[in-house]
Design a protein around this motif. Structure first.
Motif, mmCIF file in Angstrom:
data_model
loop_
_atom_site.group_PDB
_atom_site.id
_atom_site.type_symbol
_atom_site.label_atom_id
_atom_site.label_comp_id
_atom_site.label_asym_id
_atom_site.label_seq_id
_atom_site.Cartn_x
_atom_site.Cartn_y
_atom_site.Cartn_z
ATOM 1 N N LEU A 1 1.186 3.771 3.710
ATOM 2 C CA LEU A 1 1.550 2.527 4.392
ATOM 3 C C LEU A 1 0.407 2.042 5.272
ATOM 4 O O LEU A 1 -0.170 2.807 6.042
ATOM 5 C CB LEU A 1 2.799 2.749 5.240
ATOM 6 N N GLN A 2 0.098 0.754 5.154
ATOM 7 C CA GLN A 2 -0.951 0.134 5.955
ATOM 8 C C GLN A 2 -0.405 -0.918 6.910
ATOM 9 O O GLN A 2 -0.964 -1.139 7.974
ATOM 10 C CB GLN A 2 -2.004 -0.500 5.030
ATOM 11 N N ASN A 3 0.680 -1.568 6.510
ATOM 12 C CA ASN A 3 1.277 -2.596 7.355
ATOM 13 C C ASN A 3 2.736 -2.765 6.957
ATOM 14 O O ASN A 3 3.137 -2.395 5.851
ATOM 15 C CB ASN A 3 0.521 -3.919 7.215
ATOM 16 N N LYS A 4 3.531 -3.362 7.846
ATOM 17 C CA LYS A 4 4.945 -3.596 7.543
ATOM 18 C C LYS A 4 5.424 -4.827 8.295
ATOM 19 O O LYS A 4 4.892 -5.193 9.343
ATOM 20 C CB LYS A 4 5.795 -2.390 7.929
ATOM 21 N N VAL A 5 6.422 -5.480 7.714
ATOM 22 C CA VAL A 5 7.111 -6.587 8.360
ATOM 23 C C VAL A 5 8.605 -6.348 8.156
ATOM 24 O O VAL A 5 9.062 -6.259 7.019
ATOM 25 C CB VAL A 5 6.707 -7.956 7.780
ATOM 26 N N ILE A 6 9.341 -6.240 9.255
ATOM 27 C CA ILE A 6 10.786 -6.039 9.187
ATOM 28 C C ILE A 6 11.452 -7.222 9.869
ATOM 29 O O ILE A 6 11.215 -7.480 11.051
ATOM 30 C CB ILE A 6 11.207 -4.714 9.858
ATOM 31 N N SER A 7 12.251 -7.947 9.088
ATOM 32 C CA SER A 7 12.905 -9.135 9.618
ATOM 33 C C SER A 7 14.298 -9.239 9.020
ATOM 34 O O SER A 7 14.714 -8.375 8.245
ATOM 35 C CB SER A 7 12.073 -10.384 9.283
ATOM 36 N N SER A 8 15.013 -10.282 9.370
ATOM 37 C CA SER A 8 16.393 -10.437 8.930
ATOM 38 C C SER A 8 16.488 -10.460 7.407
ATOM 39 O O SER A 8 15.956 -11.350 6.751
ATOM 40 C CB SER A 8 16.968 -11.740 9.496
ATOM 41 N N GLY A 9 17.119 -9.446 6.839
ATOM 42 C CA GLY A 9 17.381 -9.406 5.406
ATOM 43 C C GLY A 9 16.316 -8.767 4.547
ATOM 44 O O GLY A 9 16.498 -8.661 3.329
ATOM 45 N N PHE A 10 15.195 -8.316 5.129
ATOM 46 C CA PHE A 10 14.166 -7.710 4.279
ATOM 47 C C PHE A 10 13.232 -6.791 5.058
ATOM 48 O O PHE A 10 13.091 -6.880 6.276
ATOM 49 C CB PHE A 10 13.350 -8.786 3.563
ATOM 50 N N ILE A 11 12.591 -5.901 4.287
ATOM 51 C CA ILE A 11 11.498 -5.045 4.768
ATOM 52 C C ILE A 11 10.327 -5.240 3.820
ATOM 53 O O ILE A 11 10.472 -5.057 2.607
ATOM 54 C CB ILE A 11 11.891 -3.557 4.798
ATOM 55 N N LEU A 12 9.175 -5.598 4.349
ATOM 56 C CA LEU A 12 7.949 -5.686 3.550
ATOM 57 C C LEU A 12 7.072 -4.488 3.879
ATOM 58 O O LEU A 12 6.774 -4.223 5.055
ATOM 59 C CB LEU A 12 7.185 -6.977 3.861
ATOM 60 N N LEU A 13 6.671 -3.762 2.841
ATOM 61 C CA LEU A 13 5.737 -2.644 2.979
ATOM 62 C C LEU A 13 4.423 -3.023 2.308
ATOM 63 O O LEU A 13 4.410 -3.387 1.133
ATOM 64 C CB LEU A 13 6.299 -1.381 2.324
ATOM 65 N N VAL A 14 3.347 -2.955 3.050
ATOM 66 C CA VAL A 14 2.010 -3.207 2.504
ATOM 67 C C VAL A 14 1.250 -1.893 2.564
ATOM 68 O O VAL A 14 1.161 -1.266 3.623
ATOM 69 C CB VAL A 14 1.258 -4.283 3.311
ATOM 70 N N GLY A 15 0.718 -1.464 1.432
ATOM 71 C CA GLY A 15 0.015 -0.194 1.432
ATOM 72 C C GLY A 15 -0.698 0.062 0.125
ATOM 73 O O GLY A 15 -0.738 -0.791 -0.768
ATOM 74 N N GLN A 16 -1.248 1.250 0.027
ATOM 75 C CA GLN A 16 -2.028 1.613 -1.155
ATOM 76 C C GLN A 16 -1.270 2.605 -2.014
ATOM 77 O O GLN A 16 -0.801 3.635 -1.530
ATOM 78 C CB GLN A 16 -3.377 2.212 -0.739
ATOM 79 N N TRP A 17 -1.140 2.239 -3.313
ATOM 80 C CA TRP A 17 -0.611 3.190 -4.297
ATOM 81 C C TRP A 17 -1.781 4.088 -4.675
ATOM 82 O O TRP A 17 -2.723 3.663 -5.310
ATOM 83 C CB TRP A 17 -0.059 2.455 -5.505
ATOM 84 N N LEU A 18 -1.705 5.350 -4.228
ATOM 85 C CA LEU A 18 -2.893 6.205 -4.183
ATOM 86 C C LEU A 18 -3.451 6.563 -5.560
ATOM 87 O O LEU A 18 -4.667 6.657 -5.725
ATOM 88 C CB LEU A 18 -2.571 7.475 -3.400
ATOM 89 N N LYS A 19 -2.595 6.774 -6.536
ATOM 90 C CA LYS A 19 -3.091 7.200 -7.848
ATOM 91 C C LYS A 19 -4.045 6.181 -8.449
ATOM 92 O O LYS A 19 -5.071 6.540 -9.030
ATOM 93 C CB LYS A 19 -1.909 7.434 -8.796
ATOM 94 N N GLU A 20 -3.707 4.892 -8.305
ATOM 95 C CA GLU A 20 -4.555 3.830 -8.850
ATOM 96 C C GLU A 20 -5.453 3.202 -7.785
ATOM 97 O O GLU A 20 -6.179 2.257 -8.074
ATOM 98 C CB GLU A 20 -3.704 2.734 -9.503
ATOM 99 N N ALA A 21 -5.346 3.691 -6.522
ATOM 100 C CA ALA A 21 -6.109 3.112 -5.409
ATOM 101 C C ALA A 21 -5.915 1.596 -5.359
ATOM 102 O O ALA A 21 -6.860 0.831 -5.246
ATOM 103 C CB ALA A 21 -7.590 3.472 -5.519
#
Length: 285
Positions: free
Chosen positions: A81-101
């Protein structure tokens, strides 16, 4: 990668924890996104019980008056995980899928039922995506909406949802999202079987499909919830090395020569899925 979306209709009973843990192991899940936890607090014990391992990371959104609630679980060996946004009705996860970088944007949604709240949610996510300027997006969850009337089967047919269908499709088109589907058509069932709908889905961006062309989502067997869990499988297919090709003109030219001991290489042959070459000697005159 394997990601599951599941509206569990509450995580209060431990029998549900066991069923979810078995599903995670059976399907070899890398990330689990849950809707309707109906819990105002989430602790480490619950997350480890659901994931089946102590090495688990999570982000969550609390339920309000025991309604709603979101939870995302994953292993840091797979996703960073590199960043996140949590707001009404959703969670956004921003990050790196490590196997494929590869940097990915994953949004877990639980959409409200009323039309205006849905519009607000669609617009918030649309603006959020615009702020990140492209990328590999996967938006999943319970959208509480169908895309056409064939995705809804009811004993009572009414046209009151036509505007909602149109607005949902317009939002999907504006976001340039889609994903292939296979398996069961419906994801939500009324207990008496009179009504069923396709409310849950994955929607991914063209960049996601370009990265993982074999991306496919399907419905899993319904368990304790009135919703089915759905799984997205995305992987890179390695077709192996390209076979060596010989032009027919090469072989015709060689065959017309008569030299003792001349080797002729026939065009590549496929035998049992393997690429082979066969060599013979030209007969001496």
């Amino acid at each position: 990668m394997n990601i599951i979306s599941y509206n569990v209709r509450g995580l209060g009973r431990r029998v549900k924890w066991v069923a979810i843990r078995r599903m995670v192991r059976k399907e070899k899940i890398n990330m689990l996104c849950i809707q309707e936890t109906k819990k105002e607090t989430i602790d480490v014990g619950l997350c480890q019980a659901l994931w089946g391992d102590k090495e688990v990371t999570w982000e969550w959104q609390a339920a309000v008056n025991s309604a709603g609630g979101l939870l995302c679980l994953w292993s840091e060996e797979v996703f960073k995980l590199q960043n996140k946004v949590i707001s009404s009705g959703f969670i956004l996860l921003v990050g790196q899928w490590l196997k494929e970088a590869q940097t990915v944007y994953i949004v877990n949604i639980y959409s409200p039922c009323d039309a205006q709240s849905k519009r607000n949610l669609w617009e918030n996510i649309k603006q959020l995506r615009s702020s990140y300027n492209g990328g590999l997006w996967c938006i999943l969850g319970d959208f509480n909406n169908v895309r056409n009337n064939s995705e809804r089967l009811s004993s009572c047919h009414r046209g009151e949802g036509d505007n909602s269908i149109r607005e949902f499709n317009e939002w999907i088109e504006d976001m340039e999202l889609d994903a292939p589907w296979m398996g069961r058509k419906f994801t939500w069932y009324r207990p008496n079987g009179t009504t069923k709908s396709k409310l849950d889905r994955f929607l991914v961006s063209p960049d996601w499909i370009n990265k993982w062309p074999a991306t496919m989502q399907c419905t899993l067997v319904r368990n304790f919830s009135d919703h089915c869990s759905i799984i997205l499988r995305s992987k890179v297919i390695d077709w192996g090395p390209k076979p060596f090709r010989v032009l027919d003109s090469w072989t015709r030219q060689i065959l017309h020569q008569s030299c003792a001991g001349l080797l002729v290489i026939y065009p590549t042959m496929w035998v049992g899925g393997l690429c082979t070459q066969r060599k013979i000697k030209m007969p001496q005159e």
